[in-house]
Design an enzyme around this catalytic site. Structure first.
Site, PDB file in Angstrom:
ATOM      1  CG  LEU A 118      -1.733   1.279   1.460  1.00 49.12           C
ATOM      2  CD1 LEU A 118      -2.548   1.654   0.237  1.00 49.12           C
ATOM      3  CD2 LEU A 118      -2.615   1.127   2.683  1.00 49.12           C
ATOM      4  CB  ILE A 159       6.903  -4.362   2.760  1.00 46.53           C
ATOM      5  CG1 ILE A 159       5.812  -5.263   2.195  1.00 46.53           C
ATOM      6  CG2 ILE A 159       7.430  -4.830   4.097  1.00 46.53           C
ATOM      7  CD1 ILE A 159       6.298  -6.652   1.793  1.00 46.53           C
ATOM      8  CD  GLU A 160       1.778   2.106   4.245  1.00 45.22           C
ATOM      9  OE1 GLU A 160       0.833   2.744   4.746  1.00 45.22           O
ATOM     10  OE2 GLU A 160       2.729   2.661   3.651  1.00 45.22           O
ATOM     11  CB  VAL A 161      -1.295  -2.471   4.544  1.00 48.28           C
ATOM     12  CG1 VAL A 161      -2.626  -3.137   4.908  1.00 48.28           C
ATOM     13  CG2 VAL A 161      -1.130  -1.202   5.364  1.00 48.28           C
TER      14      VAL A 161
END
Length: 266
Positions: A118, A159-161
């Site tokens: 995300l 590195i998101e969600v």
């Protein structure tokens, strides 16, 4: 014991050996608190890196700064910004632009951190503000994107969600690329949260991945009530003539006062 500020080489050497902590901070006070608390990595806006007191407050924090590609401009603009911020004390640059820009910056020996999952400035491509990588095809695409970042010269990606299983498996397969997890589980190299979330400064819905450790919003409300009360008491003191009292004003020597009044013709 005085800590030494880590380098990119240090962070890479720690991959797989221990998890690091990371905060997004917005003020000198927050940076100083992160320093004292032993946080490893911080993300800071450019104006904070450029503050003359930043490195006094945060001498050992590995500090990433930068702008998203919607604000930074061309790759040449990114390079100029990188040189400015690195010279001021930043350790790495965040870059949400394309791989050509990442490759360009890395070729100039700029430590670059990319972004997958995300990515707020690219969320329209992944369906908005929701988890990315919940299907096998999406997860494989994320893995390919991380590989491409590594080949382009980035040393880390936020590195998101992303589902924990996906982020963990990708992290295990990256030899040199560090994965900085925001809501993507404990299988990455760094755990990343915003200071404002930890401190409970939000009044609306909190991100699911954020843990609140304090309630600063309630404390700010209390302080605002105290502020209004103090201002009100000051106004009332002035209106009834009880301020200023003698202890808050200066008095003239009597002889000097008489000379002054004589000079005025009084």
């Amino acid at each position: 014991m005085t800590r030494t500020r880590p380098t990119v080489a240090d962070l890479r050497a720690w991959k797989g050996k221990r998890q690091l902590t990371m905060l997004r901070v917005f003020s000198i006070d927050e940076a100083a608190a992160a320093e004292e608390a032993g946080i490893d990595v911080v993300s800071v806006p450019p104006e904070l890196i450029l503050h003359p007191d930043y490195r006094k407050a945060a001498p050992s924090l590995f500090s990433m700064s930068g702008l998203d590609h919607l604000s930074a401009g061309s790759r040449e603009d990114y390079l100029r910004l990188s040189c400015k911020l690195l010279s001021a004390g930043a350790d790495a640059m965040y870059c949400s632009a394309g791989l050509d820009t990442v490759r360009f910056l890395a070729s100039e020996y700029i430590p670059v951190v990319g972004h997958v999952g995300l990515v707020p400035s690219r969320a329209t491509w992944t369906g908005g503000f929701k988890a990315v990588g919940k299907t096998a095809d999406q997860a494989l695409a994320l893995y390919s994107e991380c590989q491409a970042y590594e080949v382009a010269g980035a040393f880390a990606v936020e590195i998101e969600v992303v589902p924990e299983e996906v982020a963990t498996e990708i992290s295990r397969r990256m030899d040199r690329l560090l994965l900085w997890s925001m809501g993507s589980g404990a299988g990455c190299d760094v755990q990343y949260l915003f200071a404002m979330d930890i401190l409970g400064e939000h009044r609306g819905k909190m991100p699911r991945h954020s843990k609140v450790y304090r309630n600063f919003a309630a404390e700010y409300d209390r302080l605002q009530r105290e502020r209004v009360a103090a201002f009100n008491e000051f106004r009332q003191d002035v209106e009834r003539g009880s301020f200023p009292e003698d202890r808050y004003i200066q008095r003239m020597d009597r002889a000097e006062l008489e000379r002054f009044l004589s000079g005025l013709g009084a």
